[in-house]
Write an enzyme that holds these catalytic residues in place. Structure first.
Site, PDB file in Angstrom:
ATOM      1  N   GLY A 283       0.859  -1.188   0.000  1.00 46.52           N
ATOM      2  CA  GLY A 283       0.000   0.000   0.000  1.00 46.52           C
ATOM      3  C   GLY A 283       0.887   1.226   0.000  1.00 46.52           C
ATOM      4  O   GLY A 283       1.095   1.892  -1.011  1.00 46.52           O
ATOM      5  N   ARG A 319      -1.903  10.815  10.666  1.00 45.61           N
ATOM      6  CA  ARG A 319      -0.747   9.988  11.017  1.00 45.61           C
ATOM      7  C   ARG A 319       0.137  10.576  12.127  1.00 45.61           C
ATOM      8  O   ARG A 319       0.527   9.843  13.037  1.00 45.61           O
ATOM      9  CB  ARG A 319       0.099   9.677   9.778  1.00 45.61           C
ATOM     10  CG  ARG A 319      -0.687   9.039   8.622  1.00 45.61           C
ATOM     11  CD  ARG A 319       0.197   8.404   7.572  1.00 45.61           C
ATOM     12  NE  ARG A 319       0.948   7.317   8.131  1.00 45.61           N
ATOM     13  CZ  ARG A 319       2.219   7.379   8.476  1.00 45.61           C
ATOM     14  NH1 ARG A 319       2.904   8.501   8.290  1.00 45.61           N
ATOM     15  NH2 ARG A 319       2.827   6.349   9.002  1.00 45.61           N
ATOM     16  N   TYR A 323       0.466   8.119  15.232  1.00 45.44           N
ATOM     17  CA  TYR A 323       1.694   7.301  15.310  1.00 45.44           C
ATOM     18  C   TYR A 323       2.945   8.144  15.522  1.00 45.44           C
ATOM     19  O   TYR A 323       4.057   7.661  15.280  1.00 45.44           O
ATOM     20  CB  TYR A 323       1.886   6.487  14.011  1.00 45.44           C
ATOM     21  CG  TYR A 323       0.630   5.920  13.400  1.00 45.44           C
ATOM     22  CD1 TYR A 323      -0.070   4.897  14.034  1.00 45.44           C
ATOM     23  CD2 TYR A 323       0.135   6.408  12.194  1.00 45.44           C
ATOM     24  CE1 TYR A 323      -1.222   4.369  13.475  1.00 45.44           C
ATOM     25  CE2 TYR A 323      -1.016   5.889  11.622  1.00 45.44           C
ATOM     26  CZ  TYR A 323      -1.691   4.875  12.272  1.00 45.44           C
ATOM     27  OH  TYR A 323      -2.825   4.369  11.709  1.00 45.44           O
ATOM     28  N   CYS A 350      -9.790  21.242  17.814  1.00 41.65           N
ATOM     29  CA  CYS A 350      -9.854  21.596  19.225  1.00 41.65           C
ATOM     30  C   CYS A 350      -9.340  20.459  20.111  1.00 41.65           C
ATOM     31  O   CYS A 350     -10.091  19.890  20.895  1.00 41.65           O
ATOM     32  CB  CYS A 350     -11.300  21.946  19.563  1.00 41.65           C
ATOM     33  SG  CYS A 350     -11.493  22.550  21.218  1.00 41.65           S
ATOM     34  N   TYR A 379      -2.601   6.444   3.551  1.00 42.35           N
ATOM     35  CA  TYR A 379      -3.299   6.666   4.820  1.00 42.35           C
ATOM     36  C   TYR A 379      -3.411   8.166   5.135  1.00 42.35           C
ATOM     37  O   TYR A 379      -3.327   8.581   6.281  1.00 42.35           O
ATOM     38  CB  TYR A 379      -2.604   5.905   5.965  1.00 42.35           C
ATOM     39  CG  TYR A 379      -2.336   4.466   5.604  1.00 42.35           C
ATOM     40  CD1 TYR A 379      -3.383   3.554   5.555  1.00 42.35           C
ATOM     41  CD2 TYR A 379      -1.052   4.022   5.255  1.00 42.35           C
ATOM     42  CE1 TYR A 379      -3.152   2.238   5.174  1.00 42.35           C
ATOM     43  CE2 TYR A 379      -0.818   2.702   4.876  1.00 42.35           C
ATOM     44  CZ  TYR A 379      -1.869   1.818   4.839  1.00 42.35           C
ATOM     45  OH  TYR A 379      -1.654   0.525   4.465  1.00 42.35           O
TER      46      TYR A 379
HETATM   47  N1  LLP Z   1      -2.287  -6.114   3.609  1.00 38.95           N
HETATM   48  C1  LLP Z   1      -2.931  -6.117   4.786  1.00 38.95           C
HETATM   49  C2  LLP Z   1      -3.672  -7.296   5.196  1.00 38.95           C
HETATM   50  C3  LLP Z   1      -2.875  -4.978   5.614  1.00 38.95           C
HETATM   51  O1  LLP Z   1      -3.497  -4.996   6.781  1.00 38.95           O
HETATM   52  C4  LLP Z   1      -2.158  -3.837   5.183  1.00 38.95           C
HETATM   53  C5  LLP Z   1      -2.113  -2.630   6.015  1.00 38.95           C
HETATM   54  C6  LLP Z   1      -1.514  -3.872   3.935  1.00 38.95           C
HETATM   55  C7  LLP Z   1      -1.600  -5.039   3.177  1.00 38.95           C
HETATM   56  C8  LLP Z   1      -0.731  -2.713   3.372  1.00 38.95           C
HETATM   57  O2  LLP Z   1       0.364  -2.398   4.149  1.00 38.95           O
HETATM   58  P1  LLP Z   1       1.425  -1.283   3.676  1.00 38.95           P
HETATM   59  O3  LLP Z   1       2.163  -1.799   2.467  1.00 38.95           O
HETATM   60  O4  LLP Z   1       0.658  -0.054   3.362  1.00 38.95           O
HETATM   61  O5  LLP Z   1       2.314  -1.099   4.850  1.00 38.95           O
HETATM   62  N2  LLP Z   1      -2.710   3.667   9.007  1.00 38.95           N
HETATM   63  C9  LLP Z   1      -1.362   3.197   9.253  1.00 38.95           C
HETATM   64  C10 LLP Z   1      -1.067   1.927   8.484  1.00 38.95           C
HETATM   65  C11 LLP Z   1      -2.048   0.807   8.747  1.00 38.95           C
HETATM   66  C12 LLP Z   1      -1.746  -0.408   7.909  1.00 38.95           C
HETATM   67  C13 LLP Z   1      -2.834  -1.417   8.003  1.00 38.95           C
HETATM   68  N3  LLP Z   1      -2.658  -2.555   7.179  1.00 38.95           N
HETATM   69  C14 LLP Z   1      -0.372   4.304   8.899  1.00 38.95           C
HETATM   70  O6  LLP Z   1      -0.796   5.390   8.504  1.00 38.95           O
HETATM   71  O7  LLP Z   1       0.830   4.128   9.070  1.00 38.95           O
END
Ligand code: LLP
Length: 427
Positions: A283, A319, A323, A350, A379
């Site tokens: 992602g 984010r 985090y 706020c 995200y």
């Molecule tokens: N596959 C599954 C089953 C997942 O749960 C996720 C992300 C991905 C793929 C993609 O992961 P990536 O390549 O994007 O790391 N909101 C958080 C990140 C949450 C990720 C949740 N799962 C942030 O802004 O860092």
């Protein structure tokens, strides 16, 4: 100028994205504004194709659900990891074929399982109970669904604890020791055909050795599955590859992931005499650096620190608040100027925690300046909310010197969408 981010540069004193002046964009479309580079998006998915020519890449739609973005990825041959009925609908609308969609989720509703069966996509099953429900549903609908099993591999990774997903304590997946048993049970069910194993160990992972560990655990489990009479046609290693948010930190690229993981998989598969299809679910590493968030400075206030109040807070970019994440900031209309002093950049929400950057060194900042937040494509918009009565911002796609709106900004009417006041309360 900005490391490997070739889609961003400074011309005169302004920040440009491809051939478009970001200050002009802020003027034309208003702020806050998400701006995406099409060339960078295509470059990023192609880097995955090059590193993993044999694997399927299922883009994680949760990272960015913009239809134009999904459409470009569909054109580039990507599939989709979807985590809800809504994401499934978006992926299908963008033209991603059903054979390249995996329906994930640790708590899917009956309606969502039905949607998955109806759409004919594969499902990653997260629990024995879900397996029974899905099996019954599919045979009742006269269909057979291909399933993978989401494994909890118990791999610890160095990332923010809120985005580590493969720990034994995390809510995702079937504990590794039970996987082969659940797979065997699936072999007896009429409505499902078990085809493989799936894991996702976390997000923003900068050390590729964690993926090697996960791959090796998955191959151990594949061996157990073979022993119970199952066959492994697919191994899905999830997403999680980190990106370079902070220029001071190095991040791996898809080629680094490939050279770490592929030899392990090839070796183990060779020994077992299997040749499963590899699936990846990136992602962040596909969309993260494609997009900047433009914001306008409303106020600069000297207090115990110097606060810069802008028009986007954690309602627009959650984010940093969630985090403590770093997003690089450039003063878009003074982009050639050297940093002069530390500023604490805060949003209009706020809440005391609505801080986007603490003590960040920037050129002197004034009301009306445009601040660009880098790496906001993953995200970013997808986690935006209307908290504090703030409509969500627009998204623009840049292609060379062209800038097109791909999602218009909400106005205040969006705050009323779907609301109804019972008539008895009107008088
Ligand atoms: N596959 C599954 C089953 C997942 O749960 C996720 C992300 C991905 C793929 C993609 O992961 P990536 O390549 O994007 O790391 N909101 C958080 C990140 C949450 C990720 C949740 N799962 C942030 O802004 O860092």
């Amino acid at each position: 100028m900005f490391g490997t981010k070739e889609h961003l540069r400074v011309e005169g004193s302004h920040l440009f994205i491809e051939d478009v002046d970001t200050v002009a964009l802020a003027g034309e479309f208003g702020t806050p504004l998400y701006v995406t580079s099409e060339s960078r998006l295509r470059h990023n998915i192609r880097a995955y194709h090059q590193a993993f020519p044999e694997a399927d890449k299922y883009f994680a739609v949760k990272a960015n659900g913009n239809l134009a973005t999904l459409r470009i990825l569909a054109q580039e041959g990507a599939g989709a990891d979807v985590f809800s009925g809504g994401e499934l609908a978006l992926a299908r609308l963008a033209g991603i074929p059903r054979e390249k969609i995996l329906f994930n989720g640790n708590s899917k509703s009956s309606r969502e399982l039905e949607m998955a069966v109806e759409a004919g996509v594969r499902v990653s099953v997260d629990s024995p109970e879900e397996l029974s429900v899905l099996g019954e549903l599919a045979s009742w609908m006269g269909k057979k669904v291909e399933v993978l099993f989401r494994v909890n591999p118990d791999v610890s990774v160095k990332t923010h604890p809120k985005i580590a997903t493969g720990l034994r304590s995390s809510k995702f997946g079937i504990p590794a020791p039970s996987v082969a048993g659940v797979f065997r049970k699936a072999l007896e069910l009429e409505g499902v055909e078990p085809v493989g194993l799936h894991c996702h160990i976390g997000s923003q992972i900068l050390d590729v050795s964690s993926f090697v560990e996960a791959a090796s655990r998955m191959m151990d489990l594949a061996g157990e599955v073979l022993k119970v009479g199952g066959s492994i046609k697919m191994i899905d290693l999830g997403g999680g590859l980190g990106i370079q948010y902070d220029p001071a930190i190095k991040a791996p690229v898809p080629a680094d992931l490939a050279s770490a993981v592929l030899p392990v998989l090839a070796g183990r598969c060779g020994v077992m005499g299997i040749s499963p299809r590899l699936i990846l679910e990136p992602g962040r590493s596909i969309v993260g650096d494609t997009t900047i968030l433009l914001t306008t400075v409303n106020v600069v206030k000297s207090a115990h620190v110097t606060f810069v109040g802008i028009d986007a807070g954690f309602n627009v970019l959650a984010r940093p608040m969630l985090y403590d994440s770093y997003h690089h900031i450039v003063v878009a209309n003074r982009a050639a100027q050297a940093p002069e002093a530390p500023f604490t950049v805060v949003g209009p929400i706020c809440e005391t925690g609505d801080v986007l950057a603490r003590d960040r060194m920037l050129p002197s900042v004034h009301r009306g300046d445009v601040l660009a937040f880098f790496d906001a494509g993953a995200y970013g918009f997808s986690m935006a909310s209307q908290y504090n009565g703030q409509p969500r911002p627009a998204e623009v796609l840049v292609h060379g010197s062209q800038a097109e709106v791909t999602r218009r900004a909400e106005d205040y009417s969006a705050l009323l969408a779907g609301q109804a006041v019972p008539p008895r309360l009107l008088w």
